[in-house]
Design an enzyme around this catalytic site. Structure first.
Site, short mmCIF file in Angstrom:
data_model
loop_
_atom_site.label_atom_id
_atom_site.label_comp_id
_atom_site.label_asym_id
_atom_site.label_seq_id
_atom_site.Cartn_x
_atom_site.Cartn_y
_atom_site.Cartn_z
N GLU B 60 71.13 -13.90 18.84
CA GLU B 60 71.29 -13.29 20.17
C GLU B 60 70.73 -14.16 21.29
O GLU B 60 71.37 -14.32 22.33
CB GLU B 60 70.61 -11.91 20.22
CG GLU B 60 71.42 -10.79 19.59
CD GLU B 60 71.17 -10.66 18.10
OE1 GLU B 60 70.31 -11.40 17.56
OE2 GLU B 60 71.83 -9.82 17.46
N HIS B 129 67.20 1.34 16.17
CA HIS B 129 68.61 1.30 16.57
C HIS B 129 69.00 2.43 17.52
O HIS B 129 70.17 2.68 17.72
CB HIS B 129 69.52 1.36 15.33
CG HIS B 129 69.54 0.10 14.55
ND1 HIS B 129 68.46 -0.35 13.83
CD2 HIS B 129 70.51 -0.84 14.38
CE1 HIS B 129 68.77 -1.49 13.24
NE2 HIS B 129 70.01 -1.81 13.56
#
Lengths: 384, 326
Positions: B60, B129
C-alpha cells in the site's frame, strides 16, 4: 611516503592540519595527446576509462562543485547567525555525487531526493539566490518561503524535492518513472536516498514494483556512512548497499562518489540502462559528509582522523583540481582565483537573498488547493 | 433511469472518466485480473487494458507513493485501497506527501488524484477490518473527503472526484456495494462540497453520511409513525462541508441529531455539532445529540458487533429525546 597537500587544493580549512593521503587515483588520467579518439585530439581535456571530458566541461563541473561547497559553508554560517531556522542538512564532501549525476542526466529526466537537497538542486541549475532565499524564509524563495532547507523544488528543472520524510521520495520516484513509461517519453527518474533511507520499507516496495514493471528509474544511494549518528554497520546487516536489490532482481553497482568523473561515467551507464527499457538499477555512491547530520549535530560519533582522511585524502574538488593540473588544463593560480570569484558570488547571492522581504502574510493561504470550494467549510482563506 | 448497484455506479464513473481522459488510470490490489476484491472494477481490464488498469503487489505505501509521483508528473491516478484499514500503511504518502505537495512546493507541483476504497464497518470481520477514518483525513488541509451514501451519489461524486484537481479521499462503504438505486445514464457529475436533503421534514434534522444516511432515513420512517417529521441531510462531501445546508435545516427544525458510524471522540459529529453551536446556537431548542459507534474496537460476535454500531433504534431514541417526546 607522505606527500604534503597542496594548500590551495584543500577546500576545507580544518583539513590543513594533517598530511594528505598520496593516492588520489589520478594514475588513470590521460591528457588528450594520448587519446586514441581522433575527434578529440584537437580538444583539450581528460579521458578517463575511455570517456572524454572537454576542458570546458571539466571547468564547469569543478566550478559547480566548488560553488556548492562555498554555498553550503555560507548556509552553515548563516545558520550560526540564526538567520536560517529549523533543520539544515549540508552536503559538504558529497559534491561529486550532485554534480556527476547531473552531468550524466538529461534536463528532462526527473530527480528527487530527501532533505539533504541544496547541492542537488544547485547542480540541476536552479537559481542560487532563490535557494538561499528559501533557506532564509524570504518571499523570493524557490518555494516561496514555505519549505525551507528540506523542501527545495523546481518544476522547471524537473527537480521534485526536497522530501522531509526519510525514504518517502522513493515511491514518488517510481511514480515519475511510471508516468514516463505510461507516456513512453523516455524520461528517467533519478531517485536518490541515503544509507539511512535505504532501510525504509517503502524502498523495497519500490524496488519490487520498479523491477516488476521495468520502470525507468535509477535508484541512487548516497552512502555517506552515517544515518544521522548511526554508522552503516550499526544499522545495516548488509552493508554493501548496491546488493540490496538482489531479491528484487534489481542490479547494483558501487561507485566512488568522491570522483566526479567516475560518478558521471557510471551514472551515464545506469541512466542508459534505465532509459533503454531494461528496468531499474541501483547505484551506490561511496561518499562522506564532512559536517554533522544537521547543524545541531557536532558529530561526536566519529573520529577526527576519519573525517580528515576523507577531507584531505579523497576530497572530490581537490581531486579534480589535481587531475586538471596534471592534464595541463588549469593552474594553481587559476583555481585560487576561481575560489575567490565563487566566494564572492556566493556572498552576493546571500546578500541578495537577505535583502528580500519576508513573504506577505496573505500567501499563507495560497497553494493549498487548486479547486477551492468557496461555500463549504473550512472556507478558503478564513479562520473558522 | 436505470437501476444499478452502488458498485456498478462506481464502475460507471471510473469508465466514464477513463474514456474521456487518457491520463486517468486505476491501480490497486486485485483491480485488474480479479476484477476487484469487491468487483467495483469488473470488466475494466478488458475495456482499458493492462496499461491503465494495473494490479499491484500488496504494497500500500509503495503504490500510494507511486500514485503521488505519477500525479506530480501529470497523470490522474485513481488508487484503490481494498479497504481504508490498509491505507494506514500508506498514510505517510497521503498525509505527508499528497496533502501538502502543492503547498510545500509553492504551487509548483500538485497531486490531482483519488484514493478510494471501502471504509466503515464491514460484516463480521472484527477490529482491524471495521473502522471509520474519515475524521482522520478530514482534519488535514489539502485533502477533500467524499463519502457517497447511494448509487447515484456514488457515480456523480466519484466522477467529480476524478475530475477534481486536488487529492480526494473517496470512502465507499462495503455494506452498500450491493445497494440498488436509480442512477442517471451517461455523464453524471455531482459537484463536491454540496450536501443533499434526502428527506424533507420540519421537526428535527438528522445529519448522517455514508451508510448512516440509510439508517437515518429508516429512523425517519419510524419517527413519522410517532408524529415526528424528520429531515435527513447527507453532507456527501465531509471536507469541505456544506454547512449552509445543515444550518438552514436546523434553522427550520430547531433540533439536530448527528449520526456517524465512527468513534465519538473528535469525530465528524463533534465537528458538525460544534459548527451548529457556533453558527446556529439561537436556532436550537435542544442540545445537539450525537449517535456514534461505541468507543470500542469492533468485536466479531454478531450480537457484540450489532451492539457496537449505531442502530436505527438509537437514532429514533435520540431524536425523540431531542424533540422532548421520549
Amino acid at each position: 611516503m607522505k606527500k604534503e597537500p597542496l594548500a590551495f587544493l584543500v577546500v576545507e580549512s580544518q583539513a590543513h592540519r594533517h598530511s594528505s593521503h598520496p593516492s588520489l587515483g589520478i594514475g588513470d588520467v590521460m591528457t588528450t595527446k594520448k587519446s586514441t579518439d581522433k575527434n578529440q585530439d584537437k580538444q583539450a581535456g581528460i579521458t578517463q576509462e575511455g570517456r572524454f571530458y572537454s576542458a570546458d566541461r571539466l571547468h564547469a563541473m569543478h566550478d559547480m562543485m566548488l560553488f556548492i561547497r562555498r554555498f553550503e559553508e555560507k548556509a552553515g554560517q548563516m545558520y550560526g547567525l540564526k538567520k536560517i531556522g529549523g533543520f539544515c542538512h549540508l552536503c559538504n564532501g558529497q559534491e561529486a555525487v550532485c554534480v556527476g549525476m547531473e552531468e550524466a542526466s538529461e534536463p528532462t529526466d526527473y530527480m528527487m531526493t530527501s532533505y539533504r537537497d541544496h547541492g542537488h538542486i544547485l547542480a540541476r541549475g536552479s537559481d542560487a539566490t532563490a535557494i538561499m532565499a528559501e533557506l532564509l524564509g524570504r518571499a523570493g524563495g524557490i518555494v516561496g518561503g514555505k519549505g525551507g532547507s528540506m523542501h527545495m523544488f523546481d518544476v522547471t528543472k524537473n527537480f521534485a524535492g526536497g522530501n522531509g520524510i526519510v525514504g518517502e521520495q522513493v515511491p514518488i520516484g517510481i511514480g515519475f518513472a511510471f508516468a514516463s513509461q505510461y507516456r513512453d517519453d523516455k524520461r528517467v527518474s533519478i531517485t536518490i536516498m541515503g544509507d539511512g533511507g535505504v532501510n525504509q520499507g517503502a524502498v523495497y516496495e519500490s524496488f519490487n514494483m520498479a523491477a516488476l514493471w521495468k520502470l525507468p528509474v535509477v535508484f541512487v544511494i548516497e552512502n555517506n556512512q552515517y544515518a544521522m549518528g548511526t554508522s552503516l554497520s550499526r544499522a545495516s546487516a548488509e552493508t554493501h548497499l548496491y546488493k540490496r536489490g538482489i531479491s528484487f532482481k534489481v542490479p547494483g553497482i558501487q561507485v566512488d562518489g568522491m570522483d566526479v568523473l567516475e560518478v558521471e561515467r557510471k551514472m551515464a551507464e545506469a541512466i542508459e540502462h534505465a532509459r533503454s527499457g531494461q528496468g531499474p538499477i541501483i547505484v551506490e555512491m561511496m561518499t562522506y559528509r564532512y559536517r554533522g547530520h544537521s547543524m545541531s549535530d557536532p558529530a561526536t560519533y566519529r573520529t577526527r582522523d576519519e573525517v580528515d582522511e576523507w577531507r584531505t585524502g579523497r576530497d572530490p574538488i581537490a581531486r579534480l583540481q589535481l587531475q586538471m593540473i596534471a592534464a595541463g588544463l588549469a593552474t594553481e593560480e587559476e583555481f585560487k582565483q576561481k575560489d575567490k570569484d565563487i566566494k564572492k558570488e556566493v556572498n552576493d547571492v546571500a546578500k541578495a537573498a537577505e535583502a528580500q522581504p519576508e513573504p506577505d502574510l496573505s500567501v499563507m493561504w495560497d497553494d493549498i488547493l487548486n479547486d477551492e470550494i468557496p461555500n463549504a467549510y473550512p472556507y478558503p482563506r478564513q479562520v473558522g | 433511469m436505470a437501476k444499478i448497484t452502488y458498485r456498478e455506479a462506481l464502475n460507471q464513473a471510473m469508465c466514464q472518466e477513463m474514456e474521456r481522459d487518457d491520463r486517468v488510470f486505476l491501480m490497486g490490489e486485485e483491480v485488474a485480473q480479479y476484477n476487484g476484491a469487491y468487483k467495483v472494477s469488473q470488466g475494466m481490464l478488458d475495456k482499458f487494458g493492462p496499461r491503465r488498469v494495473i494490479d499491484t503487489p500488496i504494497t500500500e505505501l509503495g503504490f500510494a507513493g507511486l500514485g503521488v509521483g505519477a500525479a506530480m508528473a501529470g497523470l490522474r491516478p485513481v488508487i484503490e485501497f481494498m479497504t481504508w484499514n490498509f491505507a494506514i500503511l500508506a498514510a505517510d504518502q497521503i498525509v505527508n506527501a499528497a496533502a501538502k505537495m502543492k503547498y510545500m512546493t509553492g504551487g509548483q507541483y500538485d497531486c490531482p488524484m483519488v484514493f478510494r476504497g471501502a471504509g466503515g464497518a464491514a460484516a463480521r470481520v472484527s477490529s482491524q477490518h471495521s473502522q471509520a477514518f474519515e475524521n482522520w483525513y478530514a482534519n488535514i488541509p489539502g485533502l477533500k473527503v467524499v463519502m457517497p451514501s447511494n448509487p447515484a451519489d456514488a457515480k456523480g461524486l466519484l466522477a467529480a472526484s476524478i475530475r477534481d484537481n486536488d487529492t480526494v479521499i473517496f470512502i465507499e462503504n462495503e455494506i452498500n456495494y450491493g445497494d440498488v438505486g436509480e442512477v442517471p445514464e451517461g455523464e453524471y457529475i455531482i459537484p463536491l462540497g454540496k450536501a443533499e436533503i434526502k428527506r424533507v421534514g420540519k421537526d428535527i434534522t438528522l445529519i448522517a453520511h455514508s451508510r448512516m444516511t440509510g439508517y437515518a432515513l429508516m429512523a425517519a420512517e419510524e419517527l413519522a409513525k410517532m408524529g415526528i417529521d424528520a429531515e435527513v441531510v447527507d453532507p456527501r462531501t465531509i471536507r469541505p462541508l456544506d454547512e449552509a445546508t445543515i444550518l438552514a435545516s436546523v434553522a427550520k427544525t430547531n433540533r439536530a441529531v448527528v449520526i456517524e458510524e465512527g468513534w465519538r471522540f473528535a469525530g465528524i459529529g463533534a465537528e458538525i455539532s460544534a459548527r451548529i453551536m457556533e453558527k446556529a446556537f439561537d436556532d436550537l431548542d435542544a442540545p445537539v445529540v450525537r449517535v456514534t459507534g461505541k468507543d470500542v474496537p469492533m468485536p466479531y460476535a454478531a450480537n457484540l458487533e450489532r451492539h457496537a454500531l449505531p442502530s436505527v433504534a438509537e437514532i429514533v431514541e435520540a431524536a425523540r429525546v431531542t424533540c422532548n417526546r421520549a
